[in-house]
Enzyme design. Structure first.
Site, PDB file in Angstrom:
ATOM      1  N   SER A  64       0.794  -1.240   0.000  1.00 12.66           N
ATOM      2  CA  SER A  64       0.000   0.000   0.000  1.00 12.66           C
ATOM      3  C   SER A  64       0.817   1.276   0.000  1.00 12.66           C
ATOM      4  CB  SER A  64      -0.951   0.004   1.198  1.00 12.66           C
ATOM      5  OG  SER A  64      -2.008  -0.894   0.984  1.00 12.66           O
ATOM      6  N   LYS A  67      -0.270   3.746  -2.581  1.00 15.23           N
ATOM      7  CA  LYS A  67      -1.325   4.758  -2.466  1.00 15.23           C
ATOM      8  C   LYS A  67      -0.787   6.189  -2.434  1.00 15.23           C
ATOM      9  CE  LYS A  67      -4.751   1.717  -0.279  1.00 15.23           C
ATOM     10  NZ  LYS A  67      -3.993   0.449  -0.132  1.00 15.23           N
ATOM     11  N   SER A 121      -5.477   3.252   4.729  1.00 21.53           N
ATOM     12  CA  SER A 121      -5.093   2.327   3.664  1.00 21.53           C
ATOM     13  C   SER A 121      -6.316   1.605   3.100  1.00 21.53           C
ATOM     14  CB  SER A 121      -4.053   1.322   4.172  1.00 21.53           C
ATOM     15  OG  SER A 121      -3.209   0.916   3.136  1.00 21.53           O
TER      16      SER A 121
END
Length: 285
Positions: A64, A67, A121
Site C-alpha cells: 500500500s 497509495k 489504507s
C-alpha cells in the site's frame, strides 16, 4: 630509606580491566544500527546524505505504499475534491482480496476517499478515486507510471492503485523520491498523518483510524507516512519525520511481524538522536 611498592600481576590486570571496561566509561551509542527490515534507506533530506542503506537497490513489492502515488496523480488530475464518487461493484471486485468497510453504493467525496486511502489504507477508496480519474482506471495507471519516471523512480512499476498486486514494485531508493514528492503536497501531509476520520456509510457514521500508531505519539513529528502489507511485501513503512530538527526520510520494506516496522522506526530515531547516523555520514561510511 626509599620504599618501593610492587603491584601484583593479578591486581594490575584487575585495575586495567576497571579502567577500560565499558561499564566504567561514559556510555556511547553503538555505531551499528540493528534493524529487522529486509530493505532500508534512511536519508537526511536537508543535505541529501544517506545515513543508512541496506539492500536499497533491491526491487521489491511495495504493497500500500502504492497509495502515495495514487494520491499524487489524483491530485494532479485536478478534479473537484468535493465531488461525490460512488463505490461500485467493480471496486469491490478489484479489491476482493481485502476487507473493506465501504459497501457498494457508498457515496463519499473525492477528498474523503483520498483521506481514507492514505490514513487507513482503504483499498476500495483508492480503487474508486483512480477509477474516477479523467480517462478512467487505465489513464490513472498510465499517469502513475509516467509520474514514477518523472521522479526518477527507475525501477518502479504500478499495475493497480491499491498495492494489492505484487506487480507493484520499487526499490527503497525509488521510494525516497516518492516520499519527498508526496511531502510537497499539503493534502497528502494532512491526510496521511491524521489520527482518525468519521464518514457516512449508508445510515451509519463509521470512524476510521490511522494504520501507523506513531502518528498519535506526541514525541514524533511526522509530516508524511504510509504503511503497507501483503504476504509478498511483508510489513512496510515509509515516513518523512523531523528528527534532531532535520527532515529525515525513512523507508522500511519487508519487515516480519506486525510491530517490527514500528520498532525499526523507533530504532532508527534513537540511532540518529544518539548522533551515530550523522557521525557515520560525515565519515563517509
Amino acid at each position: 630509606m626509599r620504599t618501593t611498592f610492587r603491584l601484583r600481576p593479578w591486581l594490575f590486570a584487575a585495575a586495567s580491566l576497571l579502567l577500560t571496561s565499558p561499564s566504567w566509561s561514559q556510555p556511547q551509542p553503538s555505531g551499528k544500527l540493528q534493524i529487522k527490515s529486509a530493505s532500508v534507506l534512511i536519508m537526511d533530506e536537508g543535505d541529501a546524505t544517506v545515513l543508512y542503506s541496506k539492500d536499497a537497490q533491491k526491487v521489491m513489492p511495495i504493497a500500500s505504499i502504492t497509495k502515495l502515488m495514487t494520491a499524487l496523480v489524483v491530485l494532479e488530475d485536478d478534479q473537484p475534491l468535493d465531488e461525490l464518487v460512488t463505490i461500485l461493484q467493480v471496486d469491490r471486485d478489484k479489491t476482493k482480496a481485502s476487507a473493506s468497510r465501504l459497501a457498494v453504493g457508498t457515496k463519499l467525496t473525492r477528498s474523503e476517499l483520498l483521506h481514507l486511502a492514505l490514513m487507513s489504507s482503504e483499498n476500495r477508496a483508492a480503487q474508486a478515486v483512480c477509477r474516477a480519474h479523467t480517462g478512467g482506471l487505465p489513464a490513472c495507471l498510465k499517469a502513475m507510471n509516467a509520474k514514477a519516471r518523472q521522479l526518477g523512480m527507475k525501477n518502479a512499476q504500478f499495475v493497480d492503485p491499491t498495492g494489492l498486486s505484487s506487480g507493484n514494485v520499487a526499490t527503497a531508493s525509488d521510494l525516497v523520491k516518492l516520499v519527498m514528492a508526496a511531502s510537497r503536497e499539503h493534502l497528502i501531509q494532512e491526510y496521511s498523518t491524521s489520527e482518525k476520520l468519521t464518514v457516512p456509510v449508508g445510515r451509519q457514521l463509521l470512524e476510521f483510524h490511522n494504520t501507523n500508531s506513531l502518528t498519535s505519539k506526541e514525541d514524533w513529528d511526522i509530516s508524511v507516512q504510509k504503511t503497507g502489507f501483503t504476504q509478498d511485501a511483508g510489513q512496510c513503512l515509509v515516513m518523512r519525520a523531523t528528527i534532531q530538527e532535520r527532515p529525515t526520510v525513512i523507508v522500511l520494506l519487508n519487515s516480519f511481524g506486525k510491530l517490527t516496522r514500528v520498532a525499526d522506526a523507533r530504532r532508527v530515531r534513537r540511532w540518529i538522536e544518539g548522533g551515530v547516523g550523522t557521525q557515520m555520514a560525515r565519515a563517509g561510511k
